[in-house]
Structure formats: C-alpha cells, structure tokens
Scaffold this active site. Structure first.
Site, PDB file in Angstrom:
ATOM      1  N   TYR A  35       0.950  -1.340  -0.038  1.00  8.93           N
ATOM      2  CA  TYR A  35       0.321  -0.126   0.304  1.00  8.93           C
ATOM      3  C   TYR A  35       0.712   1.052   0.099  1.00  8.93           C
ATOM      4  O   TYR A  35       2.056   1.116   0.456  1.00  8.93           O
ATOM      5  CB  TYR A  35      -1.046   0.390   0.787  1.00  8.93           C
ATOM      6  CG  TYR A  35       0.315   0.056   2.375  1.00  8.93           C
ATOM      7  CD1 TYR A  35       0.155  -1.030   3.162  1.00  8.93           C
ATOM      8  CD2 TYR A  35      -0.155   1.746   2.956  1.00  8.93           C
ATOM      9  CE1 TYR A  35       0.438  -0.319   4.334  1.00  8.93           C
ATOM     10  CE2 TYR A  35       0.602   1.593   4.015  1.00  8.93           C
ATOM     11  CZ  TYR A  35       0.620   0.183   4.816  1.00  8.93           C
ATOM     12  OH  TYR A  35       1.821   1.201   6.528  1.00  8.93           O
ATOM     13  N   CYS A  36       0.336   2.330   0.052  1.00 15.44           N
ATOM     14  CA  CYS A  36       1.153   4.041  -0.425  1.00 15.44           C
ATOM     15  C   CYS A  36       0.324   4.788  -0.312  1.00 15.44           C
ATOM     16  O   CYS A  36      -0.835   4.640   0.893  1.00 15.44           O
ATOM     17  CB  CYS A  36       1.796   3.558  -1.907  1.00 15.44           C
ATOM     18  SG  CYS A  36       0.854   3.181  -3.400  1.00 15.44           S
ATOM     19  N   ARG A  37       0.048   5.588  -0.832  1.00 12.36           N
ATOM     20  CA  ARG A  37      -0.626   6.861  -0.280  1.00 12.36           C
ATOM     21  C   ARG A  37      -1.887   7.207  -0.462  1.00 12.36           C
ATOM     22  O   ARG A  37      -2.562   8.304   0.288  1.00 12.36           O
ATOM     23  CB  ARG A  37       0.495   8.273  -0.558  1.00 12.36           C
ATOM     24  CG  ARG A  37       1.946   8.883  -0.361  1.00 12.36           C
ATOM     25  CD  ARG A  37       2.486   9.387  -1.245  1.00 12.36           C
ATOM     26  NE  ARG A  37       3.655   9.719  -0.382  1.00 12.36           N
ATOM     27  CZ  ARG A  37       4.640  10.515  -1.027  1.00 12.36           C
ATOM     28  NH1 ARG A  37       4.852  10.849  -2.217  1.00 12.36           N
ATOM     29  NH2 ARG A  37       5.534  10.847  -0.687  1.00 12.36           N
ATOM     30  N   PHE A  68      -3.162   4.828   3.010  1.00  9.24           N
ATOM     31  CA  PHE A  68      -2.712   4.649   4.374  1.00  9.24           C
ATOM     32  C   PHE A  68      -3.863   6.095   5.234  1.00  9.24           C
ATOM     33  O   PHE A  68      -4.642   5.591   5.644  1.00  9.24           O
ATOM     34  CB  PHE A  68      -1.145   4.581   4.858  1.00  9.24           C
ATOM     35  CG  PHE A  68      -1.292   5.002   6.571  1.00  9.24           C
ATOM     36  CD1 PHE A  68      -1.483   4.172   7.435  1.00  9.24           C
ATOM     37  CD2 PHE A  68      -0.734   5.665   7.007  1.00  9.24           C
ATOM     38  CE1 PHE A  68      -1.215   4.527   8.606  1.00  9.24           C
ATOM     39  CE2 PHE A  68      -1.216   6.473   8.009  1.00  9.24           C
ATOM     40  CZ  PHE A  68      -1.145   5.621   9.202  1.00  9.24           C
TER      41      PHE A  68
END
Lengths: 231, 231
Positions: B189-191, B219
């Site tokens: 996962y990222c931004r 997140f």
DNA sequence: AATCTATTCAATAATTATATTGAATAGATT
DNA sequence: AATCTATTCAATATAATTATTGAATAGATT
C-alpha cells in the site's frame, strides 16, 4: 500532432499523464460545485426534484442563468433530469453528491470563521434561537418527548420525513398554531442548516409562548445518519 | 454607499444576504480545491507535512508556482504551516480537509466515467493488477494471512502505518526482495488510490514470482476507517 | 552584522468563468 | 398541424484564474 496520437494509442500512459488526468477530472467536478448559486442549487435538490423555474425563483436567479448553472452541473454528472409534461425536473445524480456537499459544508463550518460567524449573526437576529443537533434530537424523538414539525412545503414532506413529524409548511403555521399543545417542546426542522424556514417557525412559536427549538441540520442529514424516516 | 453601511450596521441581515454570504464563503473553499495541482497537493499532504520544495518536486511544479498554490490553500484555511529551520512545512489544516477530499474523490470515481476509466487503463498497463480494498484487507490482516508492505518513504511510515506493516520504500524493494517469504500473499500500500508506488511494487513482486496485490486506497483512508494503526 | 537560502511577491499575458440579453428549440397541448 | 411554453442556446462584456518570470523578503546560519 502525429506523435501525440502515437503516445495515446501505442505507449502506455506515464505516471505524470495519469496523475494530471485524474486530478484534472476531479478538479472539473470540484469546479462544477465551486459557485455560490450552484451550491445553493445542490442544497435545494437534496430535497428532491425541482423544475428550472422553481429553482430560479428559490435562488433568485433569472431562468436563463439558472438553466446555465444547471447545464454546468449536468455536464459534470452532479445532477440528472427527468421530464414531466412541459417541465424538466432536475435532481441530484446520487447520494455521493450530497455526501460531498455535506463534507464541504462541514469543512467550511469548522475551518472558515466567516461561515460560522455569518450563521450565528443571522440566528442572533431572531432573538435567542435554540438549536438541537440531529444526534441529540434522535434520542428525544425515540422517547417521544417533543413535538416535531416539518416546516418544508408539503410535497417535500410527502417524499419522506422524520419519523413522527407533522407536516406544517411555514406559511400555514400561523393559522394552525392554535392546534398545537404547549405540553411539550416543539422542534422544527427544514431543508438544511442554511434554510430559514425553521428559524421563522421557531420565532413565530416563541412569540406565541411555545418552547421551541430548531434542528441544526436538515431532513437529508437526518436520513443520511440513518435515523428513522417515514414514507 | 452610506445606505450600504446603514444596512450592514443597523439592519439585521436579510435572508438573501445571509444565503449569498454562506454559499459564497463555501464556494470560496470549494474554489480553493478546484485545481488539479491543488488537489494533488492536498492528497500529498494527507501523509503529513512537506516543504514547498518537496511539494514542488513531487507535483512537477516550479517552486514559485507551488508556493502560489499553497498560498491559495492557506488563505482558505485548508492547510497550515510550521517552520523548521530554513524550511516551512505545510500540512492539512485538519481531518475535515481529508474528509472533503475523500468525498470528492468518491464522487468522481462513481459518477465521472473518465476518472474510473483512467485509473483502470493505467493499471492495465501493469498487466493484471490485483486490487484489494481496505475492508477486505482488514480481515486478512487480523487473521495474519498476508505480508503487508508500506512502500512509501520511510519518514511517512514512521509517522504512522498499518498495523503489522513492514517499511519497504519502493526504491529499496528491489534490493530487499530476497528477504521476503513466498509463503503468503504480499499486499503493498502507499499514499492513496492515485499513488503509483504500490503499483510499481506489485509489478516488481510479480516479476519475481510473488503473489502480490495492492490496497486500493492509501494509508490515510485506512486510518480514517478506524482500522488498526501502529506508531 | 553579514551572508545565505527557502519561500513569497508582483507584474504580465493568456485563458476561463460569469450574468445578461434576446432569440431558438423541443416537445407538450390544443 | 398549429400553437404554446418551459427550457436552452449564442453572443457579449466584465471579471477572475493561471503559469511564468525575476525580484524581494524573512529569518536561519555563519
């Protein structure tokens, strides 16, 4: 020019192009909402479908101007139309539109001092205007401790209203006042926090010796929160 | 002119003035969001504070232009600043800003065909990109059925990350790949949904024979939904 | 106190948004 | 088929938004 077509058809989209496209499209949606009149229209359409004429008259716009704003909203897919005889009824495209409007409204109320100040100043003009929010009110309604008045036009009441609320359009309130018991507090609600029908109702009720409050939010907010709704 | 002052100071605000003012202020807030670059900045700042320079470089803007957009956001109270040595750190003014951005994002994804189409096309460029949404993922995390990789820069991981996630900045993933077990599915996962770090990570992982997916959201969405967060 | 540097400001030209006006249109109704 | 009418369109002038450029500033650092 040829190179552009080459990129579009044969190369996969690069990251910058992707982001420019996505944020660009979302900015278009946001731009469609970024006008005082269009926000007021969205807030009105949260009650259900209205004709161009009605929208124009409620918002104080010329019909041509209202129509143009509605075109803007329609081409951004924020509203949809359906025909009814000679009239065209505009309504919100879906629940997400009201969600976005609510989020913007809360954002303004919390971080923009002007919005809160304006609302308070306006309410102050009515004397001491008691507000109760939907969360508190939901408990009182459950315990049957208040008389609830829906002071929107009857048509909107018929499309859905707060559980146990009585339809009492603001322009009929004066005449029907005498039928209301003074044993319980009366809570009036209307279209939303910026709708003045409930303020007018509370002022009139207080003038006649009733204990009265307005619900801070409007019917659509009540429904969105999942509180009981009739019809 | 004198008449205007008279109205402002001695007469109570009338209904039309009230509405014009309220919807006008809210339209200003909306206008501050209604620009592709400013939306990208808001989306970035949802991760935490960044300097003007960093914001400019990430969004591909000149420093002066990024600064001007930040001024626009600041004067609408959507972002706030704090000084750190020679640098000024910009961050979101509060949770409601992210809420409004999320509502707009969902609105776009649901009703604006272009947004969804662009995301799908872009993801298709990575081969078969499996997505899992936060709600599904939360169950897998609870049952410890996946390896979770936070592929954002380490600084952002340190400010808060998904419960049990490992920090694996995208530019280190290649080198550290061999330490990862192939026994479980890996979820990166990222931004946010428009951030490409997780897409790059999944592509790399699949190339090396891992079973990999990306979390659809980022997140901040995970945290907003109330799922477990560490740090 | 002098220097350095990240950030902001000011001016500009190009683009886009807006309200108004009056004409055009689509599709009911007669 | 002709008429009627709610709505939309087109043209226009005014106002607001935007990216770029290079200079100015504030406030650390030396």
């Amino acid at each position: 020019m040829l190179w552009l077509y080459f990129r579009i058809f044969f190369l996969r989209m690069n990251k910058r192009e992707f982001k420019d496209k996505v944020y660009g499209e979302l900015a278009k949606v946001s731009k469609a909402m970024s006008n005082p009149h269009r926000l007021e229209i969205i807030d009105l359409l949260a009650q259900g479908p209205f004709t161009v004429e009605d929208i124009a008259s409620y918002t104080g716009l010329s019909v041509a101007n209202a129509s143009q704003h509605l075109q803007t909203l329609k081409s951004s897919k924020l509203v949809k139309i359906s025909r009814n005889g000679n009239y065209i009824n505009y309504s919100l495209a879906g629940e997400n539109v009201f969600n976005a409007w609510t989020a913007l409204r809360e954002l303004g109320l919390v971080y923009n001092a002007e919005v809160g100040k304006t609302v308070n100043e306006f309410r102050a003009g009515f004397g001491d205007m008691d507000c109760i929010d939907a969360d508190q009110l939901s408990k009182l309604v459950e315990e049957d401790k208040v008389i609830l008045l829906d002071v929107r036009p009857e048509e909107e009441y018929n499309r859905g209203h707060v559980h146990r609320a009585i339809s009492m359009p603001i322009e009929q309130l004066g005449a029907k006042l005498k039928n209301l018991s003074k044993s319980k507090t009366i809570v009036a609600y209307c279209r939303g926090p910026f709708c003045v029908y409930a303020d007018d109702a509370v002022a009139l009720l207080k003038k006649h010796g009733y204990k009265a409050q307005r619900m801070k939010e409007g019917f659509p907010d009540w429904a969105l929160k999942g509180y009981p709704v009739d019809q």
